[in-house]
Enzyme design. Structure first.
Site, short mmCIF file in Angstrom:
data_model
loop_
_atom_site.label_atom_id
_atom_site.label_comp_id
_atom_site.label_asym_id
_atom_site.label_seq_id
_atom_site.Cartn_x
_atom_site.Cartn_y
_atom_site.Cartn_z
N ASP A 48 0.84 -1.20 0.00
CA ASP A 48 0.00 0.00 0.00
C ASP A 48 0.88 1.26 0.00
O ASP A 48 0.74 2.12 -0.85
CB ASP A 48 -0.92 0.02 1.23
CG ASP A 48 -1.72 -1.26 1.36
OD1 ASP A 48 -2.44 -1.59 0.42
OD2 ASP A 48 -1.61 -1.94 2.41
N GLY A 79 2.44 -9.87 -4.23
CA GLY A 79 1.55 -8.72 -4.05
C GLY A 79 1.28 -7.96 -5.32
O GLY A 79 0.95 -8.54 -6.36
N GLU A 80 1.49 -6.65 -5.25
CA GLU A 80 1.21 -5.82 -6.44
C GLU A 80 2.44 -5.06 -6.92
O GLU A 80 2.80 -5.10 -8.09
CB GLU A 80 0.07 -4.83 -6.13
CG GLU A 80 -0.22 -3.91 -7.31
CD GLU A 80 -1.49 -3.12 -7.19
OE1 GLU A 80 -2.45 -3.60 -6.56
OE2 GLU A 80 -1.53 -1.99 -7.74
N SER A 100 5.88 -5.19 -6.22
CA SER A 100 7.07 -5.92 -6.70
C SER A 100 6.74 -6.71 -7.96
O SER A 100 7.59 -6.90 -8.83
CB SER A 100 7.63 -6.84 -5.60
OG SER A 100 6.67 -7.77 -5.17
#
Ligand SMILES: Cc1cn([C@H]2C[C@H](O)[C@@H](COP(=O)(O)OP(=O)(O)O[C@H]3O[C@@H](C)[C@H](O)[C@@H](O)[C@H]3O)O2)c(=O)[nH]c1=O
Length: 376
Positions: free
Chosen positions: A18, A273-274, A276
């Site tokens: 985030d 996740g998003e 990386s």
């Protein structure tokens, strides 16, 4: 009308994605678009892990041209003068009600976005840029979705990322000097170098076992705290250990710009996740994605949606990714890894082709501003 100020509200739900994404966007809007950006963030300690300059006890600080404000429970006291021209809530956070009231008093109203998470699923195209009128106030919020197609907001990418990567990768000495900082020896530079970033449930021990018995040396570089149990079992708590063909090295959790260099320097990157995951796509190297787990295995659907876009001609990457994420059972890790390894040259070609496709969609920060301009 041109935009001068932008406020971005970020709550750290979990991990570093985030704040990782918000911090990149905030810097980019300040540096590339000349906006006065305020990043409101509720967890300065997580922020400090990816940006060591952050002072965790400071209410308001200036970092890389961005005003960073510790977001606690500030609510009252907002006036229209406090409101930016563009207001962004990241992942549907609730921005302070007092701030929203002040937004409704602004003339013209600010452009208000909810920036959503990245997914390759098709429904995103239908929801991208949809509006949501406030039930009581004369304000409209716009949903903005990053994505992999021209009918989405594109991917986060700074203007100087590609030239920096090319400069780094064009000189083998850059990678050697960078990795030497973490103890990687010249002999290890000749090995297959793998970076490992995943969630704790990834089958890391099974993979380590296969790599120990590999025909050629493998060096696995793991930021501290990642896959802690499996890494500890391998290294016995030391900073590095070698068994058979495999050397595992624990690195410090590096600052964000160094994490890019790590991806550029390795031959294969395990990401999660998003953020990386997107950086690995820009690194131009083979990568394996460990997706953030969700209830009812919703994440397996998202994983398959991505693999269908990215890996239709890469059956072994697809199979390995499903195993890695527990979406299929792996009977024979040795065979699975061998098949994956044989496919790596095709993965490298695909990485370059994919980059060209993604570049054509512009970048997330720029696309948001371009859309905002159409609303004024
Ligand atoms: C390993 C490493 C990562 N990083 C950075 C890169 C990224 O900005 C960030 C990691 O973010 P991600 O890759 O997205 O993985 P994550 O698991 O930390 O974050 C996740 O958090 C969840 C709450 C979200 O819902 C997910 O979508 C995802 O964003 O940390 C470093 O700066 N140094 C490091 O050494």
């Amino acid at each position: 009308m041109t935009f001068r100020r932008l406020d971005l509200f970020c709550r750290v739900v979990d991990n570093y994605g985030d704040i990782g994404i918000c911090w990149r966007l905030a810097r980019q809007w300040a540096r590339e678009h000349g906006l006065a950006v305020t990043l409101w963030v509720d967890d300065l300690a997580s922020f400090q892990r990816i940006c060591p300059e952050v002072e965790v006890d400071t209410e308001t600080q200036q970092l890389a041209g961005v005003t960073v404000r510790h977001w606690r429970s500030q609510d009252g006291g907002f006036t229209p003068a406090d409101v930016a021209d563009i207001v962004i809530e990241f992942f549907a956070v609730d921005i302070p009600p007092g701030y929203i009231e002040a937004m409704a008093q602004c003339e013209p109203r600010p452009v208000w976005f909810n920036l959503e998470g990245l997914t390759a699923e098709e429904w995103v195209e239908g929801c991208h840029r949809l509006t949501s009128p406030h039930p009581r106030l004369k304000l409209t919020k716009h949903f903005f979705f990053p994505g992999f197609t021209a009918r989405t907001g594109g991917l986060l990418r700074e203007a100087d990322l590609e030239p920096q990567r090319l400069a780094f990768q064009s000189q083998a000495s850059e990678a050697a000097a960078f990795l030497a900082r973490f103890g990687v020896t010249p002999a290890e530079m000749a090995a297959t170098k793998v970076s490992l970033f995943c969630y704790p449930h990834a089958p890391v021990s099974a993979l380590f076992e296969v790599w120990q018995n590999a025909a050629a040396p493998i060096v696995c570089l793991v930021p501290e705290g990642v896959a802690a149990e499996a890494v500890h079992a391998f290294t016995g708590g030391q900073a590095s250990a070698t068994r058979g063909a495999l050397t595992v090295r624990v690195l410090p959790f590096v600052a964000q710009p160094d994490y890019d260099k790590l991806l550029w320097a390795c031959d294969l990157n395990f990401v999660r996740g998003e953020d990386s995951f997107v950086r690995a796509q820009w690194a131009g190297k083979p990568f394996v994605w460990h997706i953030y787990p969700q209830d009812e295995n919703l994440h397996h659907k998202k994983l398959r949606a991505f693999l269908q876009r990215y890996a239709t001609d890469l059956p072994n990457l697809t199979a390995f990714s499903l195993y890695w994420n527990g979406a299929a059972a792996m009977d024979d890790w040795t065979a699975g890894w061998s098949a994956f390894e044989r496919e790596m040259p095709q993965m490298t070609l695909r990485a370059a082709e994919w980059q060209q496709q993604m570049l054509a969609h512009g970048d997330l920060a720029g696309n948001m501003l371009a859309f905002a301009a159409t609303l004024r």
